[in-house]
Design an enzyme around this catalytic site. Structure first.
Site, PDB file in Angstrom:
ATOM      1  N   ASP A  41     -10.649  -7.001  10.878  1.00 29.87           N
ATOM      2  CA  ASP A  41     -10.514  -8.450  10.938  1.00 29.87           C
ATOM      3  C   ASP A  41     -11.522  -9.074  11.906  1.00 29.87           C
ATOM      4  O   ASP A  41     -12.186 -10.051  11.570  1.00 29.87           O
ATOM      5  CB  ASP A  41      -9.068  -8.835  11.307  1.00 29.87           C
TER       6      ASP A  41
ATOM      7  N   ASP B 196       0.816  -1.213   0.000  1.00 28.43           N
ATOM      8  CA  ASP B 196       0.000   0.000   0.000  1.00 28.43           C
ATOM      9  C   ASP B 196       0.848   1.261   0.000  1.00 28.43           C
ATOM     10  O   ASP B 196       0.322   2.350  -0.184  1.00 28.43           O
ATOM     11  CB  ASP B 196      -0.944  -0.008   1.206  1.00 28.43           C
TER      12      ASP B 196
END
Ligand SMILES: *[C@@H]1O[C@H](CO)[C@@H](O)[C@H](O)[C@H]1NC(C)=O
Ligand SMILES: *[C@@H]1O[C@H](CO)[C@@H](O)[C@H](O)[C@H]1NC(C)=O
Ligand SMILES: *[C@@H]1O[C@H](CO)[C@@H](O)[C@H](O)[C@H]1NC(C)=O
Ligand SMILES: CC(=O)N[C@H]1CO[C@H](CO)[C@@H](O)[C@@H]1O
Length: 678
Positions: free
Chosen positions: A391, A84
């Protein structure tokens, strides 16, 4: 005080749900091989990195190499790196790793070495294991030399901040960076560094290499990139075109595989007849740089050794973002249906004729910013967006779709990562976790509401052990502040020592601490570690949880908006030295430290004030009245000793910044004066 005690009681009941029904699991990998060796499914490994300055390229490629070297048919294994940061340095490092893997993989397999991260291997094994075997000794030295050379090239590039011109010319992939204006504004960069279908993609022993892909998804300032969840979703789409593995492993870039058989361990659960309901296999997070007494409670030992097993017994552990093997279809949103058999072996490769170049081009659109517009990605498909702990939320939703999960915690850990090494990093990390957790609790995904009728009640409760971390700050702060101010004025808040009502208090104190000490020792901790944990218990609650709680409430009311802070994985030498000596690290000015310092000075003042009152009282009636409070206050003073040291006695760079010291002293004195006046 009563409300605080009530909260502690309720929370204690909730934490017990994680201890009712622990599950211990073992695998039989030989039986997996016997039955399924020929039809093992394809597996895709996703490694995510976000910033090459806090996550050094060398560390990342070590993780990549360790998973490429899994003991698994290489033609069925693909490794994807999502960068990223969109960094040329990371690409350069990965390119170096792809070349090195041609030597490293055969070496690993030939001599069955462990662990398979070259850095970890060469730092633990300092000479060829088998000196009598000259072949081994020679190869060992050759590989070590190759690794050292690669390490130097990668580190030189990182240190100078640019890829050497010669290396740039060697691979046309670097041309993609001509279009990169900044890390927040660039088109998709997708490079298949090793294409497993290509007959030329072989190691020095002519064995196929696993596919290796570099991806920096498109970034544009006008599109929200959704942090790691966005990266994983892009990887899910891209990999579905390239390899489409039925099993997906997500792993953080700092967590190398410490066991080349973990993949087979996970398949033992997923491919088992009884396992058709299992959506993911979560390995615990373990760390390789925890000091003996773990001064910041970063090992999370109790969570990993006790609570994950308890969760497993209640219906399945949380997805904690790393070291987790998923079935691809469940991660993409599939609902559980009874008697729906999984076809592990009906994969056919439709793309066999497509050339690598064409494949790269078609995949690029899958990682573009606009691809997700008006789709279910981030909502019903893939990882959920809009939560700092995407998550945990994703795992909860998978379980609410009818699936279960298992945790597998072998003696030899499957993955080893790097834990935060300073107090501030730990507190900030905890803040992010507890903030995200509380957001889930207060959203429509609250387990009691969203999970009602979908997951067992015990599991809903166990989720709340974590989702309710942050609200603990209120009760704890009250208990830290109010009794110690009252004591200074001679006000008693607890029963007298001479009254029988003191017994329940003593019982709770002794039972609670004896239990937690026993639990920690049972998990392999030390007494000192337990004591450190008590300190961190207090610090996390009075700072991380407090900030998380206030920010979440403010956000709900529509005020603040906070970003995502990556915890740094690099440390300067001084700091590492202090960490290894287990000296608490302050150093940087932070509002969190101001709170810690103010509370500890206020407590010290109260304790001194109380001592004065008790000593001046000749008939010791005051002591009878104040004994429990003095015990509490005295314990707080003892537990805060490292803070006093950092405030007044230390000279190194890790001491409390003087601005914080002055501020804390003035506020504490002011507060005491006001309290005494009233
Ligand atoms: C790396 O940098 C060092 C010191 O700056 C230099 O001596 C060395 O030759 C460089 N190595 C490579 C491979 O460029
Ligand atoms: C990591 O693997 C090595 C063997 O390669 C083993 O000796 C070590 O105990 C493992 N570490 C942990 C924390 O399990
Ligand atoms: C250590 O930290 C974890 C996570 O914040 C927490 O759940 C655990 O209870 C802590 N250990 C102790 C003994 O406080
Ligand atoms: C990043 C970091 O601090 N790594 C350290 C982890 O701990 C080991 C051993 O204690 C050190 O060697 C690393 O430098």
């Amino acid at each position: 005080m009563f409300m605080s005690e009530l909260w502690f009681t309720l929370y204690w009941v909730v934490t017990q749900s994680a201890r009712w029904n622990p599950v211990y699991r073992y695998t039989f990998k030989d039986r997996l091989s016997q039955r399924y060796e020929k039809v093992l499914p394809k597996v895709d490994v996703f490694v995510c990195t976000a910033d090459h300055t806090v996550e050094p390229p060398l560390m990342v490629v070590n993780t990549v190499l360790s998973v490429m070297a899994y003991d698994y048919p290489t033609e069925k294994l693909s490794v994807y790196l999502s960068d990223d940061g969109g960094s040329e340095l990371m690409f350069h490092a990965l390119l170096e790793a792809s070349r090195f893997s041609k030597y490293w993989l055969p070496f690993c397999k030939k001599f069955k070495i462990e662990p398979r991260s070259p850095e970890a291997y060469f730092s633990t094994v300092l000479q060829p294991v088998n000196m009598d075997d000259p072949v081994m000794a020679e190869e060992w030295s050759t590989i070590k030399k190759l690794y050292e050379d690669m390490k130097e090239r990668i580190n030189n590039a990182s240190n100078s901040g640019q890829v050497p011109e010669a290396a740039r010319k060697e691979h046309k992939g670097f041309q993609d960076w001509d279009l990169v204006s900044s890390r927040r504004d660039h088109p998709t960069i997708l490079q298949i560094l090793i294409d497993g279908r290509d007959p030329r993609a072989v190691d020095i022993e002519e064995q196929t290499l696993p596919t290796l892909v570099y991806l920096a998804r498109e970034k544009r300032p006008q599109y929200h990139h959704n942090f790691k969840a966005g990266a994983l979703n892009a990887l899910l789409r891209v990999s579905s075109r390239i390899s489409n593995g039925l099993v997906v492993l997500t792993v953080d870039c700092d967590m190398y595989s410490n066991n080349s058989k973990s993949l087979r361990d996970a398949l033992c659960f997923l491919m088992d007849e009884e396992g058709e309901r299992i959506a993911f296999v979560q390995f615990p997070q373990s760390f390789n740089n925890i000091t003996t007494n773990d001064i910041y409670n970063t090992s999370l030992r109790v969570i990993m050794e006790v609570e994950l097993r308890g969760l497993d017994g209640n219906g399945g552990p949380l997805y904690i973002g790393t070291g987790c093997f998923h079935r691809r279809d469940t991660l993409c949103g599939k609902k559980y249906e009874k008697d729906c058999k999984i076809e592990w072996w009906t994969e056919n490769d439709k793309r066999a004729e497509e050339s690598t170049k064409v494949l790269e081009e078609t995949c690029k659109t899958l990682a573009s910013c606009s691809y997700e517009k008006n789709t279910e990605w981030g909502k019903e498909m893939g990882l959920k967006y809009g939560c700092p702990v995407e998550d945990v939320l994703t795992g909860l939703c998978i379980q609410c779709r009818g699936w279960r999960s298992v945790s597998y915690n072998p003696e030899r850990k499957g993955f080893l990562g790097v834990a935060p090494t300073t107090l501030l990093q730990t507190l900030v990390q905890t803040k992010r976790w507890s903030e995200g957790d509380l957001q889930i609790f207060l959203s429509k995904y609250c387990p009691f509401v969203y999970g009602h009728g979908k997951i067992p009640l015990q599991l809903q409760m166990t989720y709340c052990v974590y989702l309710l971390w942050a609200p603990n700050c209120l009760a704890t702060l009250y208990y830290v502040v109010v009794p110690s101010f009252c004591i200074h004025k001679g006000l008693s808040l607890f029963p007298k020592v001479s009254s029988p009502w003191v017994l329940p208090f003593l019982y709770v104190i002794i039972a609670k601490y004896a239990y937690s000490l026993g639990e920690l020792l049972w998990c392999g901790g030390t007494f000192q570690e337990w004591w450190n944990d008590q300190r961190m218990w207090l610090y996390k609650r009075t700072t991380s949880y407090l900030f998380a709680f206030t920010e979440t409430i403010l956000k709900l009311l529509g005020f603040a908006n906070s970003g995502f802070v990556v915890t740094s994985k690099v440390a300067d030498e001084d700091l590492s030295l202090r960490y290894e000596k287990e000296v608490m690290e302050f150093g940087a000015p932070s509002p969190m430290f101001s709170i810690l310092a103010t509370l500890s000075i206020a407590n010290l003042l109260s304790f001194i004030g109380a001592l004065k009152i008790v000593i001046m009282d000749s008939q010791s009636r005051v002591f009878d009245k104040l004994a429990l409070q003095m015990l509490l206050c005295g314990l707080l003073v003892i537990i805060n000793l490292p803070v006093y040291e950092g405030l007044f006695f230390r000279k190194d760079n890790g001491r409390m910044p003087s601005a914080v010291t002055y501020q804390a002293i003035s506020i504490a004195i002011l507060a005491h004066t006001i309290a005494l006046l009233y």
